[in-house]
Design a protein around this motif. Structure first.
Motif, PDB file in Angstrom:
ATOM      1  N   GLY A 138       1.033  -1.026  -0.401  1.00  0.00           N
ATOM      2  CA  GLY A 138       0.394   0.152  -0.002  1.00  0.00           C
ATOM      3  C   GLY A 138       1.022   1.458  -0.130  1.00  0.00           C
ATOM      4  O   GLY A 138       2.423   0.632  -0.093  1.00  0.00           O
ATOM      5  N   LYS A 139       0.140   2.117   0.308  1.00  0.00           N
ATOM      6  CA  LYS A 139       1.537   3.595  -0.021  1.00  0.00           C
ATOM      7  C   LYS A 139       0.678   4.269   1.651  1.00  0.00           C
ATOM      8  O   LYS A 139       0.155   3.799   2.341  1.00  0.00           O
ATOM      9  N   ASN A 140       1.526   4.970   2.444  1.00  0.00           N
ATOM     10  CA  ASN A 140       1.691   6.136   3.462  1.00  0.00           C
ATOM     11  C   ASN A 140       0.639   6.478   3.664  1.00  0.00           C
ATOM     12  O   ASN A 140       0.012   7.521   2.189  1.00  0.00           O
ATOM     13  N   ALA A 141       0.439   7.016   4.762  1.00  0.00           N
ATOM     14  CA  ALA A 141      -1.009   7.618   4.694  1.00  0.00           C
ATOM     15  C   ALA A 141      -0.425   9.357   4.446  1.00  0.00           C
ATOM     16  O   ALA A 141      -1.325  10.183   4.037  1.00  0.00           O
ATOM     17  N   ASP A 142       0.440   9.440   4.889  1.00  0.00           N
ATOM     18  CA  ASP A 142       1.293  11.444   4.483  1.00  0.00           C
ATOM     19  C   ASP A 142       1.944  11.299   3.038  1.00  0.00           C
ATOM     20  O   ASP A 142       2.099  12.705   2.125  1.00  0.00           O
ATOM     21  N   THR A 143       1.510  10.143   2.061  1.00  0.00           N
ATOM     22  CA  THR A 143       2.070   9.754   0.355  1.00  0.00           C
ATOM     23  C   THR A 143       0.979  10.711  -0.292  1.00  0.00           C
ATOM     24  O   THR A 143      -0.726  10.093   0.037  1.00  0.00           O
ATOM     25  N   SER A 144       0.535  11.550  -0.864  1.00  0.00           N
ATOM     26  CA  SER A 144      -0.985  11.899  -1.639  1.00  0.00           C
ATOM     27  C   SER A 144      -0.739  11.049  -2.804  1.00  0.00           C
ATOM     28  O   SER A 144      -0.074  10.456  -2.832  1.00  0.00           O
ATOM     29  N   VAL A 145      -2.375  11.184  -2.707  1.00  0.00           N
ATOM     30  CA  VAL A 145      -2.926  10.275  -3.914  1.00  0.00           C
ATOM     31  C   VAL A 145      -2.104   9.996  -5.091  1.00  0.00           C
ATOM     32  O   VAL A 145      -2.097   9.440  -6.206  1.00  0.00           O
ATOM     33  N   GLU A 146      -2.092  11.491  -5.502  1.00  0.00           N
ATOM     34  CA  GLU A 146      -1.509  12.036  -6.835  1.00  0.00           C
ATOM     35  C   GLU A 146       0.319  11.741  -7.150  1.00  0.00           C
ATOM     36  O   GLU A 146       0.987  10.641  -7.862  1.00  0.00           O
TER      37      GLU A 146
END
Length: 334
Positions: A138-146
């Motif tokens: 997954g992605k980190n919470a503070d990484t923007s969707v963009e």
């Protein structure tokens, strides 16, 4: 039998504490050889992999891959660990896990709490398990969707050598805007980029590791049609149907029903199985399906198979029924 005796004690504890204690006890028992559940061999070939049986563990129970050997002793045909993110993160504030026994359901808003991909890889390397291991990224919470694609790429690269297959989780409701990656240009770019890198890594390692997408149950028919077309376009190897739901159908007016997060367990069975059947109709066997969501009996595992699943996964159902559910599901499936 043993789980039926332990369950009242575990349910007297806060859910997250019970989760941690159960995993610790399983690990201790496995280390001294006290725990091994014999399960019938029922081989299934899917995504080019031969699974010893079609019943696996869904991601979320062992986020960091710290309990792989203990969980494998329960008789699963495959284990999926994660969701893991590039950097460690604590997830959402506690309490963030809620049981709803009256509906045999769970609500969680864990938020991808994990120790980061580097630690997960070290745990996998330390495990003795030689079976089928899925790694959910997954992605980190503070990484923007963009900027999400970069997080998925980093995780893909780091786990590739250690995974039997890799699951791309874009369907958790507990990371802000994550589900927006399931639609439109965002999904197209994510799948195009990850597929390209997957093929590069396959050439680099001289070993092909399948790429699997995991979707939510809160999809319309139009959403399903679009996602199916993207899976076919980019030759994605498999699809997990489904993650938790934002719906509260089946738990209305019960304690904790108004807590935010994803609902799992018995109430999600019909919704997730409908999605499975719809995907099966659109994909027509071109992409293997893994059914998950609300399985609490062997009959329900068989129903997922009848709806189009080649494999199934368990998680919440085991909290209510115990590890014997694995054996029941294997025995019920063709």
């Amino acid at each position: 039998m043993l789980y039926s005796l332990a369950r009242p004690l575990l349910f007297s504890l806060a859910p997250e504490r019970a989760h941690e204690l159960t995993l610790s006890l399983l690990k201790s028992c496995q280390k001294i050889g006290m725990m091994r559940q014999p399960v019938a061999a029922k081989p299934v070939t899917c995504m080019g992999i031969e699974f010893p049986n079609p019943v696996g563990l869904a991601a979320g129970l062992d986020k960091n891959g710290a309990y792989i050997d203990a969980l494998a002793a329960l008789g699963f045909g495959f284990i999926e660990i994660g969701t893991v993110t590039p950097r460690p993160q604590s997830g959402n504030p506690q309490p963030r896990l809620f049981r709803i026994p009256g509906a045999r359901a769970i609500i969680n808003r864990m938020g991808f709490n994990n120790e980061g991909v580097d630690q997960l890889v070290e745990n996998v390397k330390a495990a003795r398990f030689k079976g089928i291991l899925g790694i959910n990224i997954g992605k980190n919470a503070d990484t923007s969707v963009e900027d999400a694609v970069a997080d998925y790429l980093l995780c893909l690269e780091k786990v590739y050598h250690y995974a039997s297959y890799i699951t791309v989780n874009i369907s958790s409701p507990n990371t802000k805007n994550l589900r927006s990656l399931q639609s439109g240009h965002a999904l197209t770019e994510l799948l195009r980029t990850l597929r390209k890198r997957q093929l590069e890594l396959a050439a680099e390692y001289q070993h092909y590791v399948p790429l699997v997408l995991k979707v939510a149950p809160d999809l319309t028919g139009q959403d399903i049609e679009f996602i199916a077309s993207q899976l076919i376009q980019f030759n994605i190897d498999g699809l997990i149907v489904t993650n938790t739901t934002l719906s509260r159908e089946g738990v209305e007016n019960l304690p904790f029903a108004d807590e935010s997060g994803g609902l799992s367990g018995a109430p999600v069975f019909e919704k997730s199985t409908w999605c499975l059947a719809e995907f099966s109709q659109h994909l027509k066997g071109t992409v293997p399906l893994i059914g998950v969501g609300g399985i609490l009996s062997g009959e329900q595992a068989a129903a997922k198979q009848q709806a189009g699943a080649s494999l199934v996964q368990l998680y919440s159902g085991m909290i209510y029924t115990g590890p014997e559910l694995i054996k029941d599901c294997v025995n019920a499936m063709i």
